[in-house]
Every structure is written in structure tokens, then in C-alpha cells.
Write a protein that holds these residues in place. Structure first.
Motif, short mmCIF file in Angstrom:
data_model
loop_
_atom_site.label_atom_id
_atom_site.label_comp_id
_atom_site.label_asym_id
_atom_site.label_seq_id
_atom_site.Cartn_x
_atom_site.Cartn_y
_atom_site.Cartn_z
N UNK A 1 -54.42 -29.38 0.15
CA UNK A 1 -54.87 -29.89 1.57
C UNK A 1 -53.98 -31.03 2.03
N UNK A 2 -53.80 -31.98 1.23
CA UNK A 2 -53.18 -33.20 1.47
C UNK A 2 -51.46 -32.56 1.69
N UNK A 3 -51.03 -31.80 0.76
CA UNK A 3 -49.88 -31.38 0.85
C UNK A 3 -49.58 -30.77 2.21
N UNK B 1 -43.48 -25.25 -6.16
CA UNK B 1 -44.78 -25.65 -6.11
C UNK B 1 -44.93 -26.57 -4.68
N UNK B 2 -43.95 -26.99 -4.19
CA UNK B 2 -43.81 -27.73 -3.01
C UNK B 2 -44.07 -29.35 -3.63
N UNK B 3 -44.23 -30.23 -2.58
CA UNK B 3 -43.97 -31.49 -2.76
C UNK B 3 -45.21 -32.27 -3.71
N UNK B 4 -46.34 -31.55 -3.32
CA UNK B 4 -47.54 -32.12 -3.85
C UNK B 4 -48.31 -31.16 -4.96
N UNK B 5 -47.74 -30.09 -4.69
CA UNK B 5 -48.44 -28.98 -5.58
C UNK B 5 -48.27 -29.14 -7.28
N UNK B 6 -49.16 -29.16 -8.00
CA UNK B 6 -49.10 -29.53 -9.32
C UNK B 6 -48.86 -28.14 -10.34
N UNK B 7 -49.54 -27.28 -9.63
CA UNK B 7 -49.19 -25.88 -10.37
C UNK B 7 -47.92 -25.10 -10.36
N UNK B 8 -47.35 -24.91 -11.04
CA UNK B 8 -46.03 -24.12 -11.04
C UNK B 8 -46.35 -22.74 -10.67
N UNK B 9 -45.49 -22.40 -9.56
CA UNK B 9 -46.02 -20.87 -9.09
C UNK B 9 -45.55 -19.89 -10.24
N UNK B 10 -46.89 -19.32 -10.23
CA UNK B 10 -46.93 -18.16 -11.63
C UNK B 10 -45.92 -17.12 -11.12
N UNK B 11 -45.83 -16.46 -12.23
CA UNK B 11 -44.64 -15.33 -11.95
C UNK B 11 -45.46 -13.90 -11.98
N UNK B 12 -45.14 -12.88 -11.01
CA UNK B 12 -45.54 -11.79 -10.94
C UNK B 12 -46.88 -11.64 -10.48
N UNK C 1 -44.40 -22.49 6.51
CA UNK C 1 -43.47 -23.23 5.86
C UNK C 1 -43.88 -24.57 5.44
N UNK C 2 -44.72 -25.24 6.25
CA UNK C 2 -45.11 -26.42 6.22
C UNK C 2 -46.27 -26.62 5.13
N UNK C 3 -46.82 -25.47 4.78
CA UNK C 3 -48.06 -25.35 3.81
C UNK C 3 -47.09 -25.33 2.35
N UNK C 4 -46.15 -24.51 2.42
CA UNK C 4 -45.09 -24.24 1.11
C UNK C 4 -44.64 -25.62 0.95
N UNK C 5 -43.85 -26.35 1.85
CA UNK C 5 -43.42 -27.42 1.73
C UNK C 5 -44.19 -28.46 1.14
N UNK C 6 -45.43 -28.75 1.57
CA UNK C 6 -46.47 -29.71 0.91
C UNK C 6 -46.81 -29.30 -0.45
N UNK C 7 -46.88 -27.85 -0.61
CA UNK C 7 -47.50 -27.39 -1.85
C UNK C 7 -48.60 -26.48 -1.66
N UNK C 8 -48.66 -25.19 -1.53
CA UNK C 8 -49.56 -24.32 -0.91
C UNK C 8 -50.85 -24.36 -1.89
N UNK C 9 -51.78 -24.42 -1.15
CA UNK C 9 -53.12 -24.48 -1.88
C UNK C 9 -53.67 -26.00 -1.88
#
Lengths: 307, 375
Positions: free
Chosen positions: A245-247, A296-307, A235-243
């Protein structure tokens, strides 16, 4: 106010552990695009290994200040070997399979590890031995003890050195290259399999440290401790933006704070309807809320792609 | 009903299949008596539970097998169904809220059943609506979280007002009745004494058959084909004009309804429910049945359900005596060995036989022709 400060301290200490575990999830996700479901169990194995080694060494009369680093190193090595084998056995053969397949093997690995641990270490809680004179300090009416200070400082130091590894070394550059584009990295002469193995091993080493920290903080270790911890760290990883590290670090600390403040105040907020026994629910609500409103989380730049 | 079973017996002519069907039906009808005589009444009970599991597995098969959505909290819907009947069919509410329900509710099972299915389906939509636009692996985690949330609430909602009776669970649930006949007592028909477990066996057999027929109809229908298209390639499916979001929601709701029905039957059969029965490991076990048997193939899922429902009993009867004989003490308890085998089976199946022990023909063709399927 004292309660508020106390919850902040507890939250930050717990959150720094979440952050360490979350880094393991996020590194693997960044490179393989895969949720390493078994990561929580690696934390558990790390805690159990460290605890067993520690108890044994103390029994042989090794001085505590030598036994602690030795058992930590042992746990790290054990978890690295475990992380490496998990990747080799359960993920590598399925790298090109449909997405469902590695997810199911990951669940399988997690169940196997949990039950093996139960057979080896039993169902009971294992107490963490008293190593140092754990003194408590008063800060503005709130209590913080030595172990908590050590955990927090150590977690920050480890995260800082991980950042150095990822951004300043040749290996780190290879990792970032594989994360960005596997095929291009391969064409540039990066040994992808090696990089992936190393990533798993790095994540598992962090997990071992986190495992020792958790059991030192609560004074307990248990074969089932990995499941919930892993879920919260994810959950923490998703919250920060998975993928990212700072997130993962930010997400870990934030989740720790949300959880401890939530558990501290939920009774007042709901007029006594819900109590602190709902503490474990917060992480799930945070997870769902993040996935719905900002996947994409707080710091994630990528938008979660679909499918 | 003949349609449903014909699927198993596709070889041979029409006449031959009919003979096979009647033989199978006769064998199933005689099964409780044969099991009772050969193995003892405990095994009839196990067969009853096996059928509950098959219903669950077929429900999950709609979500995982047809639509390709990994649901790790499926047991929550089973729990919802079970608690629906537990609350409305037991004296618990009378004890907890004597002012509101002086005599409890004691609704008939046959009224609660469709209601519970609807409530469970509603929960399915509730869970699906916010999460279905996410990618598959996120969905797995969110459903897992949902399953845990339901369990935590069941465990803790005994205060401030006692809705679920907490970890102690709800007991003294009314048995299922057919008209005036209670299934909890031995009944005689044509001079044959039918004990309670036999009666439940026939009831569950009828429900399982119903679930099989519905599953099969769905599989062949427009909806089922749309689900499979989504499973294989969601973008291509939506380009073909399939409303992917609504269909995924429908898969979730249908799967949840089957779970709810199975849960209601469980509560009536058991007479007692507690949060312990709805742990994550149960979700994993149902998932194992679907994966092991063959995702998307009804016969395979049934095979998986039967195997995994019987396995713990076989382990219980073999592992302990074997270890006693070999080492003189019990080193490994059957419960953890069971879970170890499940976990190992999930890994081995995915590595070597990803389509399951009894794969559907379509699925096998897909996996053979498209090894590097990028999803």
C-alpha cells in the motif's frame, strides 16, 4: 525555476490521483494475485456518475456545496456495487482457473464497461460545472488553484484513513491475513469471499473519488478516460511495489512527478526532437524499466516469482 | 497443402479425405465469384480482409495459444509491417526528404515482404528480451504499453522530420505486382475477367494457406511441443531441459513475423495506412478471434477469424435497419455494439467454454482432467 516549481505542483496533484487508483490495483493484487484490468474503467464510471448527478442536482436548484458531496457519495456507492459485481461475475468463478483466464475476462469487462458508457453518455466530452470560485494562488512564481489544493489534501486524508483501516481494524487484519495465506486465514475463521468482496468495494470507492478528482482537475470527463489513467495507475503500483500500500502511494506521486517533469523538459533534453505530445509514453518506459531492473518495485520486499 | 487441410477432415479414409480436400479447394477458388454474384463486390473485399485477420490471428495463436504468453499489443507488429511497405513503396519519402530520395524508394513488394517480416520479428525480440522473464500478467501490460508506444510514435513522427506523416497517414502506396501484372487492375485469364479484389483474394488465399501449413508444422514439431510444455508448466519444462527463454523469444519473433507479413499485404491491398488502423481495439479483436475460436487450435482460430471479420458487416447491415423499423431512429450504432459483443464474448467464453468454440483435442483433455490447474 518557476517552470520547475509549476511542474512539481502539477505532478504532485496528478500523482495523488494516480496513487488513489493505484491503491485499488495493489489491494486486489495483494489479496488475489490478479491484475484487475477493469479498474481504470471503474474510475471512468465514477467520474461519469458523479458528473451526471452533479449536473442534474444543480439543475434542480440544489446548492453546489450540498450537491458535490451528495454526488460523490452516489458515485462511490455506484462504483462499489460495480466493483462487487465485477468480482462476482468475472473473477470469482475463475479463481482456480489458469492465470490467463481471469486476465481475459478482465479485458472483456473493461471493453463492455467502456462501450456501455459510450452508449449511455455519448462520445462527447462532458464539462465539469464550475462549483466554487476557483482562485489561483502564487507560490514562488508558480500557480496553484483551490481545486488542486483540495484534491491533494483530500487524497492524502483518504490514504491516511485507508492505512488506519488496514492496520488498525478487524477487517484490515482479515485482509492482511488473506493476502498472506488464504488457506491459513480460512482455517482461522476468516470469510475469504467476504474479505475479497470488501477489498474490491474499497478499491472501487477510491476509484470513484479519483474519478471525480480527475474530472474536476481537468474540467472534463469522457468515456475513454479510464483506459490510460488505469494503465498509468498500474504503472504507479508496479513502481512502488505491487501488493504494497505504501508503495502504491509513493509510486503514484513519483509517477506524477516523472510525467510532468518529463513532459516539461523533454523538448530541451532532446533538442526539440520530441515534444510534450509524448507525455503518455513516459509511464510505459517507467513500467518497462521497473519491470526489467527491479520487478519487485521500490518498496516491494517479495521478489516477483517466476511462472 | 494436402497435409494442411487434412487436419480438418480427419474422419473417413484417405481417399475420402482427398476428395474432401479437392472439393474444399474448388469451393475456395470459386468463392469470390459466388460472393460477387450473390452478395456484391463489397463482400469479396470483406473476404480479403477476413483472410488478413486470419493470418494475424494465426500469428497471435503462436504466442498466446501455443506458448501461453498473453500479448495485448500484437497489432503493433502488423503496423510495423504495414509501415515498412508504406515507406518503401510510396512517394512519401520523396516528398518528405527530397534531398535523400528524389524519386522515393519504390522497392518491389516481393523484396519488402521478407524484409518487413524480419523487421517485425526483430521488434518482437526487442520487446520480448527484457520482458519475458516476467510473469504472464505483467507481460500482458507491457505488451499493451508497447502497442501504444508504437501507435503514439506513428502518430507523432511527422515532426521535426516527417517520417510517418502523422495522423494523416501515408497514401498512394504502390499496388502489389506479380511480374508485370498489377493486382490493382482487372486482369483477364482464359477469357475470365478477374477484378482487383478477386486477384487479391487469391494472393491472400495462398498466403493464408502458407501460414496454416507453417503453423501446423510448428505445432507438431519439437519446438511446438516445447512451447506447449512451457504453457502448461514452465518450471517443469525447464527441468526437462527446455531453454524456456529462447523458446519464448522464438514464439514472440515468429508471431511478430506473421503479423509483419500480414501488415505488408494490408498496406499493398489498401494503398493507404494511418495510425488509426492500429489501435488497441484491433489488438483486442485479434485476441478475440484466437480466444473465441479456440486457443492453440488452427481450425478454431480460422473459425474465430472468419466469424469476427464478418460480424461487423452483418451488424452494419442488420442493426441500423432493425432499429429504424422498431424505434424509428438509430439508438445504438453498430460499431459500439460490436465492441460490446466482443467484450461480452470474452467473458462468456472464459466462464463457460475456456477452450473456445472449436477447441484443440489436447487442450480440451487438459482442461477436463485438470480443473484446478495451478499456474
Amino acid at each position: 525555476m518557476e517552470i520547475f516549481l509549476q511542474q512539481i505542483i502539477n505532478g504532485l496533484v496528478q500523482g495523488s490521483v494516480y496513487a488513489l487508483v493505484a491503491l485499488g490495483y495493489t489491494m486486489v493484487y495483494g489479496i488475489l494475485g490478479l491484475i484487475n484490468f477493469a479498474h481504470g474503467e471503474v474510475v471512468m464510471v465514477g467520474a461519469m456518475l458523479a458528473l451526471s448527478a452533479l449536473t442534474a442536482m444543480l439543475g434542480w436548484g440544489v446548492p453546489p456545496l450540498l450537491a458535490l458531496p451528495l454526488s460523490l457519495i452516489l458515485a462511490i456507492l455506484g462504483c462499489m456495487a460495480l466493483g462487487y459485481s465485477i468480482e462476482r461475475v468475472a473473477y470469482r468463478p475463475l479463481r482456480h482457473a489458469p492465470r490467463l483466464a481471469p486476465l481475459i475476462t478482465a479485458i472483456g469487462v473493461s471493453i463492455v464497461l467502456q462501450n456501455l458508457a459510450m452508449m449511455i453518455w455519448g462520445r462527447q466530452y462532458h464539462a465539469f460545472p464550475q462549483l466554487i470560485d476557483n482562485q489561483s494562488h502564487l507560490i514562488g512564481g508558480a500557480i496553484i488553484n483551490d481545486i488542486q489544493i483540495i484534491i491533494f489534501v483530500m487524497a492524502l486524508a483518504i490514504m491516511a484513513s485507508l492505512m488506519v483501516v488496514v492496520h488498525r481494524t478487524r477487517l484490515g487484519r482479515a485482509m492482511r491475513a488473506v493476502a498472506e495465506n488464504q488457506h491459513a486465514a480460512q482455517l482461522m475463521g476468516v470469510d475469504i469471499n467476504r474479505v475479497i468482496s470488501v477489498t474490491f468495494m474499497l478499491g472501487s470507492a477510491l476509484a470513484a473519488v479519483a474519478g471525480l478528482m480527475v474530472s474536476a482537475n481537468y474540467g472534463l470527463a469522457h468515456y475513454y478516460m479510464g483506459f490510460l489513467l488505469g494503465l498509468k495507475a498500474f504503472t504507479a503500483a508496479v513502481l512502488g511495489g505491487i501488493g504494497n500500500l505504501r508503495g502504491a502511494m509513493l509510486g503514484g506521486l513519483l509517477l506524477g512527478l516523472i510525467e510532468s517533469l518529463g513532459a516539461g523538459y523533454i523538448g530541451d533534453m532532446t533538442g526539440g526532437f520530441l515534444g510534450s505530445n509524448y507525455q503518455d509514453v513516459f509511464a510505459f518506459f517507467v513500467l518497462i524499466a521497473v519491470l526489467v531492473f527491479r520487478p519487485s518495485g521500490l518498496l516491494g520486499e517479495r521478489i516477483a516469482e517466476r511462472a | 497443402m494436402p497435409n494442411a487441410l487434412r487436419q480438418f477432415l480427419t474422419h473417413g479414409g484417405k481417399h475420402q479425405r482427398q476428395v474432401m480436400f479437392w472439393l474444399l479447394l474448388g469451393a475456395l477458388l470459386l468463392l469470390p465469384f459466388i460472393t460477387d454474384a450473390l452478395l456484391g463486390r463489397g463482400w469479396v473485399r470483406i473476404a480479403d480482409f477476413a483472410m488478413l485477420y486470419i493470418m494475424l490471428a494465426l500469428g497471435l495463436n503462436i504466442v498466446v495459444g501455443y506458448a501461453g504468453l498473453l500479448d495485448l499489443g500484437y497489432i503493433a507488429f502488423f503496423a510495423v509491417g504495414a509501415y515498412c511497405y508504406a515507406l518503401t513503396g510510396s512517394p512519401h519519402l520523396a516528398i518528405a526528404f527530397p534531398m535523400l530520395f528524389p524519386d522515393g524508394i519504390h522497392l518491389s513488394f516481393w523484396i519488402v515482404l521478407p524484409l518487413a517480416a524480419l523487421v517485425a520479428g526483430g521488434f518482437g525480440v526487442l520487446l520480448g528480451a527484457p520482458t519475458l522473464r516476467l510473469r504472464g500478467d505483467y507481460l500482458a501490460i507491457v505488451t499493451l504499453g508497447f502497442g501504444e508506444i508504437i501507435r503514439i510514435f506513428l502518430n507523432n513522427l511527422n515532426a521535426p522530420f516527417n517520417l510517418t506523416n502523422g495522423p494523416q497517414g501515408i497514401s498512394r502506396i504502390d499496388p502489389i505486382r506479380m511480374g508485370d501484372i498489377s493486382l490493382n487492375a482487372t486482369q483477364g485469364i482464359f477469357g475470365i475477367a478477374l477484378p482487383s479484389v478477386h486477384l487479391y483474394f487469391y494472393l491472400f488465399l495462398a498466403f493464408t494457406a502458407l501460414v496454416i501449413v507453417i503453423s501446423q508444422r510448428l505445432e507438431k514439431s519439437r519446438i511446438g511441443r516445447a512451447w506447449m510444455a512451457i504453457r502448461e508448466d514452465e518450471i517443469a519444462a525447464s527441468a526437462m531441459g527446455i531453454n524456456t527463454r529462447n523458446l519464448k523469444l522464438l514464439a514472440f519473433a515468429m508471431g511478430a513475423m506473421f503479423g509483419g507479413i500480414s501488415g505488408t499485404l494490408f498496406a499493398g491491398f489498401q494503398g493507404f495506412v494511418s495510425p488509426e488502423s492500429f489501435s488497441l481495439m484491433e489488438s483486442i479483436m485479434v485476441l478475440c478471434m484466437v480466444v473465441l475460436g479456440g486457443m492453440g487450435n488452427i481450425a478454431g482460430v480460422i473459425l474465430g477469424g472468419v466469424l469476427l471479420a464478418i460480424l461487423p458487416e452483418i451488424l452494419r447491415h442488420s442493426v441500423v435497419p432493425l432499429q429504424q423499423a422498431l424505434f424509428g431512429k438509430t439508438l445504438v450504432d453498430p460499431e459500439s455494439l460490436r465492441m460490446l459483443l466482443f467484450g461480452g464474448a470474452l467473458i462468456v467464453m472464459m466462464l463457460y467454454r475456456p477452450a473456445g468454440l472449436w477447441p484443440s483435442r489436447v487442450r480440451r483433455r487438459e482442461l477436463d482432467s485438470d480443473e484446478a490447474g495451478v499456474v
